[in-house]
Design a protein around this motif. Structure first.
Motif, PDB file in Angstrom:
ATOM      1  N   VAL A 128       0.850  -1.201   0.000  1.00  0.00           N
ATOM      2  CA  VAL A 128       0.000   0.000   0.000  1.00  0.00           C
ATOM      3  C   VAL A 128       0.883   1.248   0.000  1.00  0.00           C
ATOM      4  N   PHE A 129       1.948   1.228   0.799  1.00  0.00           N
ATOM      5  CA  PHE A 129       2.902   2.347   0.798  1.00  0.00           C
ATOM      6  C   PHE A 129       3.468   2.559  -0.608  1.00  0.00           C
ATOM      7  N   ALA A 130       3.958   1.484  -1.232  1.00  0.00           N
ATOM      8  CA  ALA A 130       4.551   1.587  -2.566  1.00  0.00           C
ATOM      9  C   ALA A 130       3.539   2.111  -3.584  1.00  0.00           C
ATOM     10  N   ALA A 131       2.306   1.654  -3.484  1.00  0.00           N
ATOM     11  CA  ALA A 131       1.257   2.120  -4.403  1.00  0.00           C
ATOM     12  C   ALA A 131       1.043   3.619  -4.278  1.00  0.00           C
ATOM     13  N   HIS A 132       0.971   4.105  -3.058  1.00  0.00           N
ATOM     14  CA  HIS A 132       0.704   5.531  -2.862  1.00  0.00           C
ATOM     15  C   HIS A 132       1.900   6.392  -3.234  1.00  0.00           C
ATOM     16  N   MET A 133       3.090   5.850  -3.130  1.00  0.00           N
ATOM     17  CA  MET A 133       4.258   6.588  -3.622  1.00  0.00           C
ATOM     18  C   MET A 133       4.194   6.686  -5.149  1.00  0.00           C
ATOM     19  N   ALA A 134       3.771   5.616  -5.806  1.00  0.00           N
ATOM     20  CA  ALA A 134       3.616   5.650  -7.264  1.00  0.00           C
ATOM     21  C   ALA A 134       2.505   6.615  -7.669  1.00  0.00           C
ATOM     22  N   LEU A 135       1.388   6.581  -6.947  1.00  0.00           N
ATOM     23  CA  LEU A 135       0.272   7.482  -7.257  1.00  0.00           C
ATOM     24  C   LEU A 135       0.645   8.946  -7.033  1.00  0.00           C
ATOM     25  N   ALA A 185       0.668  -3.864  -4.112  1.00  0.00           N
ATOM     26  CA  ALA A 185       0.808  -2.478  -4.579  1.00  0.00           C
ATOM     27  C   ALA A 185       0.001  -2.271  -5.864  1.00  0.00           C
ATOM     28  N   GLY A 186       0.124  -3.193  -6.791  1.00  0.00           N
ATOM     29  CA  GLY A 186      -0.621  -3.071  -8.040  1.00  0.00           C
ATOM     30  C   GLY A 186      -2.121  -3.087  -7.817  1.00  0.00           C
ATOM     31  N   THR A 187      -2.558  -3.941  -6.917  1.00  0.00           N
ATOM     32  CA  THR A 187      -3.989  -4.008  -6.599  1.00  0.00           C
ATOM     33  C   THR A 187      -4.472  -2.693  -5.995  1.00  0.00           C
ATOM     34  N   GLU A 188      -3.672  -2.105  -5.108  1.00  0.00           N
ATOM     35  CA  GLU A 188      -4.043  -0.830  -4.491  1.00  0.00           C
ATOM     36  C   GLU A 188      -4.092   0.291  -5.534  1.00  0.00           C
ATOM     37  N   ILE A 189      -3.170   0.286  -6.479  1.00  0.00           N
ATOM     38  CA  ILE A 189      -3.188   1.305  -7.538  1.00  0.00           C
ATOM     39  C   ILE A 189      -4.492   1.196  -8.333  1.00  0.00           C
ATOM     40  N   LEU A 190      -4.848  -0.011  -8.744  1.00  0.00           N
ATOM     41  CA  LEU A 190      -6.084  -0.186  -9.514  1.00  0.00           C
ATOM     42  C   LEU A 190      -7.307   0.183  -8.682  1.00  0.00           C
ATOM     43  N   ARG A 191      -7.302  -0.178  -7.399  1.00  0.00           N
ATOM     44  CA  ARG A 191      -8.419   0.163  -6.511  1.00  0.00           C
ATOM     45  C   ARG A 191      -8.586   1.672  -6.399  1.00  0.00           C
ATOM     46  N   ARG A 192      -7.475   2.386  -6.326  1.00  0.00           N
ATOM     47  CA  ARG A 192      -7.526   3.839  -6.160  1.00  0.00           C
ATOM     48  C   ARG A 192      -7.777   4.587  -7.457  1.00  0.00           C
ATOM     49  N   LYS A 230       1.611  -0.454 -15.141  1.00  0.00           N
ATOM     50  CA  LYS A 230       2.585  -0.849 -14.116  1.00  0.00           C
ATOM     51  C   LYS A 230       1.913  -1.735 -13.076  1.00  0.00           C
ATOM     52  N   ALA A 231       0.722  -1.358 -12.648  1.00  0.00           N
ATOM     53  CA  ALA A 231      -0.008  -2.136 -11.648  1.00  0.00           C
ATOM     54  C   ALA A 231      -0.261  -3.552 -12.143  1.00  0.00           C
ATOM     55  N   ALA A 232      -0.725  -3.681 -13.372  1.00  0.00           N
ATOM     56  CA  ALA A 232      -1.003  -5.001 -13.933  1.00  0.00           C
ATOM     57  C   ALA A 232       0.271  -5.847 -14.009  1.00  0.00           C
ATOM     58  N   LYS A 233       1.385  -5.233 -14.392  1.00  0.00           N
ATOM     59  CA  LYS A 233       2.661  -5.966 -14.441  1.00  0.00           C
ATOM     60  C   LYS A 233       3.061  -6.448 -13.053  1.00  0.00           C
ATOM     61  N   TRP A 234       2.899  -5.581 -12.049  1.00  0.00           N
ATOM     62  CA  TRP A 234       3.261  -5.967 -10.693  1.00  0.00           C
ATOM     63  C   TRP A 234       2.389  -7.115 -10.208  1.00  0.00           C
ATOM     64  N   ILE A 235       1.120  -7.083 -10.519  1.00  0.00           N
ATOM     65  CA  ILE A 235       0.192  -8.123 -10.073  1.00  0.00           C
ATOM     66  C   ILE A 235       0.509  -9.456 -10.755  1.00  0.00           C
TER      67      ILE A 235
END
Length: 129
Positions: free
Chosen positions: A55-62, A92-99, A121-126
């Motif tokens: 979740v931290f990594a996702a929000h840094m990407a966002l 992280a990828g799931t959180e990006i898509l969720r957000r 990027k999210a899809a690749k990570w997932i």
């Protein structure tokens, strides 16, 4: 992609080995005179450290912070031998898509091209093996 996210969701809902915050994103962090404080621990439960750090990594990407911020966190984080960076990226990828697409969308000031790049990027990570 949907099957991989479903699998991550089942893991998220299962009992894990450590106590996690459960909502570890910038809205749960406060900068105070005495340093950084983490609030809103009502979502804490026994889970996987990879979830909170994902979740931290996702929000840094966002927030367009670059992957070096997450790399520095991982360098400083005292991860046990069982810590799985691939699992962290899946969360992280799931959180990006969720957000970006889900019911918990953020009011981001990003163009469609930037959002598309984040979704790819999210899809690749997932889907990472």
């Amino acid at each position: 992609l949907k099957a991989a996210i479903t699998g991550l969701g089942k893991l998220y809902l299962s009992e894990g080995p450590v106590l996690i915050h459960g909502d570890f994103y910038p809205g749960s962090w406060l900068r105070t005179e005495n340093g950084l404080k983490v609030i809103d621990a009502e979502f804490s439960f026994r889970g996987y450290a990879e979830f909170d750090l994902g979740v931290f990594a996702a929000h840094m990407a966002l927030a367009s912070q670059g992957e070096e911020v997450t790399s520095e966190l991982l360098e400083r984080y005292a991860a046990g031998a069982n810590f799985d960076e691939r699992l962290m990226r899946g969360f992280a990828g799931t959180e990006i898509l969720r957000r970006l697409l889900g019911v918990a969308q953020l009011p981001l000031v990003l163009g469609l091209e930037q959002k598309q790049e984040l979704m790819v990027k999210a899809a690749k990570w997932i889907m990472e093996d």
